[in-house]
Design an enzyme around this catalytic site. Sequence first.
Site, PDB file in Angstrom:
ATOM      1  N   TYR A 266      46.618  44.918  45.710  1.00  0.00           N
ATOM      2  CA  TYR A 266      46.331  44.012  44.589  1.00  0.00           C
ATOM      3  C   TYR A 266      47.165  42.738  44.710  1.00  0.00           C
ATOM      4  CZ  TYR A 266      45.877  42.463  39.688  1.00  0.00           C
ATOM      5  OH  TYR A 266      45.633  41.736  38.538  1.00  0.00           O
TER       6      TYR A 266
ATOM      7  N   SER B 262      47.089  36.253  39.661  1.00  0.00           N
ATOM      8  CA  SER B 262      48.001  37.118  38.902  1.00  0.00           C
ATOM      9  C   SER B 262      49.425  36.786  39.314  1.00  0.00           C
ATOM     10  CB  SER B 262      47.726  38.587  39.211  1.00  0.00           C
ATOM     11  OG  SER B 262      48.767  39.400  38.682  1.00  0.00           O
TER      12      SER B 262
HETATM   13  N1  LIG Z   1      45.450  42.391  32.236  1.00  0.00           N
HETATM   14  C1  LIG Z   1      46.426  41.919  32.953  1.00  0.00           C
HETATM   15  O1  LIG Z   1      47.615  42.166  32.663  1.00  0.00           O
HETATM   16  C2  LIG Z   1      46.132  41.009  34.134  1.00  0.00           C
HETATM   17  C3  LIG Z   1      47.223  40.366  34.740  1.00  0.00           C
HETATM   18  C4  LIG Z   1      46.993  39.542  35.820  1.00  0.00           C
HETATM   19  C5  LIG Z   1      45.703  39.341  36.291  1.00  0.00           C
HETATM   20  N2  LIG Z   1      44.668  39.991  35.699  1.00  0.00           N
HETATM   21  C6  LIG Z   1      43.333  39.740  36.243  1.00  0.00           C
HETATM   22  O2  LIG Z   1      42.496  39.307  35.201  1.00  0.00           O
HETATM   23  C7  LIG Z   1      41.135  39.592  35.543  1.00  0.00           C
HETATM   24  C8  LIG Z   1      40.472  40.269  34.360  1.00  0.00           C
HETATM   25  O3  LIG Z   1      41.110  41.490  34.124  1.00  0.00           O
HETATM   26  P1  LIG Z   1      41.235  42.157  32.662  1.00  0.00           P
HETATM   27  O4  LIG Z   1      42.654  42.446  32.436  1.00  0.00           O
HETATM   28  O5  LIG Z   1      40.468  41.362  31.678  1.00  0.00           O
HETATM   29  O6  LIG Z   1      40.528  43.565  32.973  1.00  0.00           O
HETATM   30  P2  LIG Z   1      39.261  44.287  32.325  1.00  0.00           P
HETATM   31  O7  LIG Z   1      39.187  45.594  33.037  1.00  0.00           O
HETATM   32  O8  LIG Z   1      39.363  44.287  30.844  1.00  0.00           O
HETATM   33  O9  LIG Z   1      38.037  43.357  32.756  1.00  0.00           O
HETATM   34  C9  LIG Z   1      37.662  43.215  34.115  1.00  0.00           C
HETATM   35  C10 LIG Z   1      36.152  43.120  34.202  1.00  0.00           C
HETATM   36  O10 LIG Z   1      35.791  42.877  35.582  1.00  0.00           O
HETATM   37  C11 LIG Z   1      34.661  43.678  35.879  1.00  0.00           C
HETATM   38  N3  LIG Z   1      34.571  43.930  37.326  1.00  0.00           N
HETATM   39  C12 LIG Z   1      35.409  44.667  38.102  1.00  0.00           C
HETATM   40  N4  LIG Z   1      34.972  44.692  39.372  1.00  0.00           N
HETATM   41  C13 LIG Z   1      33.823  43.950  39.395  1.00  0.00           C
HETATM   42  C14 LIG Z   1      32.902  43.613  40.423  1.00  0.00           C
HETATM   43  N5  LIG Z   1      33.052  44.042  41.694  1.00  0.00           N
HETATM   44  N6  LIG Z   1      31.857  42.807  40.105  1.00  0.00           N
HETATM   45  C15 LIG Z   1      31.680  42.379  38.835  1.00  0.00           C
HETATM   46  N7  LIG Z   1      32.503  42.700  37.814  1.00  0.00           N
HETATM   47  C16 LIG Z   1      33.565  43.482  38.106  1.00  0.00           C
HETATM   48  C17 LIG Z   1      34.870  44.956  35.085  1.00  0.00           C
HETATM   49  O11 LIG Z   1      33.655  45.669  34.910  1.00  0.00           O
HETATM   50  C18 LIG Z   1      35.440  44.416  33.763  1.00  0.00           C
HETATM   51  O12 LIG Z   1      34.426  44.118  32.831  1.00  0.00           O
HETATM   52  C19 LIG Z   1      41.188  40.436  36.817  1.00  0.00           C
HETATM   53  O13 LIG Z   1      40.935  39.622  37.930  1.00  0.00           O
HETATM   54  C20 LIG Z   1      42.618  40.938  36.838  1.00  0.00           C
HETATM   55  O14 LIG Z   1      43.048  41.256  38.132  1.00  0.00           O
HETATM   56  C21 LIG Z   1      44.856  40.818  34.628  1.00  0.00           C
END
Ligand SMILES: NC(=O)c1ccc[n+]([C@@H]2O[C@H](COP(=O)([O-])OP(=O)(O)OC[C@H]3O[C@@H](n4cnc5c(N)ncnc54)[C@H](O)[C@@H]3O)[C@@H](O)[C@H]2O)c1
Length: 283
Positions: free
Chosen positions: A146, A133
């Site tokens: 985080y 991220s």
């Molecule tokens: N959305 C953003 O702005 C953003 C920005 C930077 C990084 N990220 C990263 O992107 C990745 C995906 O996030 P997203 O935005 O799609 O969120 P999201 O909540 O839509 O999807 C995340 C998924 O991960 C699953 N998950 C969480 N903990 C888990 C575990 N211990 N074991 C298995 N599955 C687990 C959740 O059930 C969910 O389905 C994450 O690593 C997040 O930190 C997101």
Amino acid sequence: MVTGGASGIGLAAVERLLAAGARVVVADLNEKRGAEVLRQLGSENLRFVATDVADETQVERMFGYAVDQFGRLDILFNNAGLGGAVGPITEIGYDNWRRTFDILVGGVFLGIKHAARLLIAQGDGGIIVNTASIAGTGAGFGPQAYSAAKAAVINLTETAAVELAAHRIRVNAICPGVIFTQLWIAGDEDGAADAIRNFQPWPDQGQPGDIADALLFLTSKQSAFMTGQTLTVDGGLTAAHGNFFQARASNRALSTISGFTYGTTGHPNIIKRLDTTAATGNG
Ligand SMILES: NC(=O)c1ccc[n+]([C@@H]2O[C@H](COP(=O)([O-])OP(=O)(O)OC[C@H]3O[C@@H](n4cnc5c(N)ncnc54)[C@H](O)[C@@H]3O)[C@@H](O)[C@H]2O)c1
């Protein structure tokens, strides 16, 4: 193998990978959404395995399931994540801190460890992509635990890439900026949009597909010589350093002057006021 593939970025990645002809296993903690994704996408090339990426036994089982179903592993997208511990640093419980690290860093470590064992045994290389991220690149983009965990993911990407290069296993990371998934929106669509309006240079909201596109590049032959790198996909958010300068420049006082500022050197600044009509090209 796509962890966190039941939602957001992971789900977009699953769709792109299926469209590109891959056979995909979604591993996610959320079994209900996993079942919905299977139903929704209805592909014979798709499987779901309920997994907590922070649990080593479950991670081993998830890879075992993938090999059992599809015969081999080629690509791991280590993407599962959540917000984790929030609040002032003086109030954060150590349990919450540790749990954040268990999932965000521990999950990535366990994924790399067991994928690498499989890929090395298969003997013909492989591809690992971790979701980090922009929060891992400095302060101001996420809560403390985080951000620190995502910084660790960026570093682990480098060390693992160096260690696994001899086996032709490429390890890269993606740093998403603000991507409009539930993780970011968190039930407040307007608030989520407002929060980036004044900071992100690119006018469109980041979508899960933008990250899935970067993933496809990192899993393709077009990135064959690329390993140990972090690809930032953020609509210019970090390039603008939180858009602090641009926000100031849009203030009339700054946008109508030109020159050189010498800071605290003792030199006087050399500044001239711009003719605003000339600046717009009208004379
Ligand atoms: N959305 C953003 O702005 C953003 C920005 C930077 C990084 N990220 C990263 O992107 C990745 C995906 O996030 P997203 O935005 O799609 O969120 P999201 O909540 O839509 O999807 C995340 C998924 O991960 C699953 N998950 C969480 N903990 C888990 C575990 N211990 N074991 C298995 N599955 C687990 C959740 O059930 C969910 O389905 C994450 O690593 C997040 O930190 C997101």
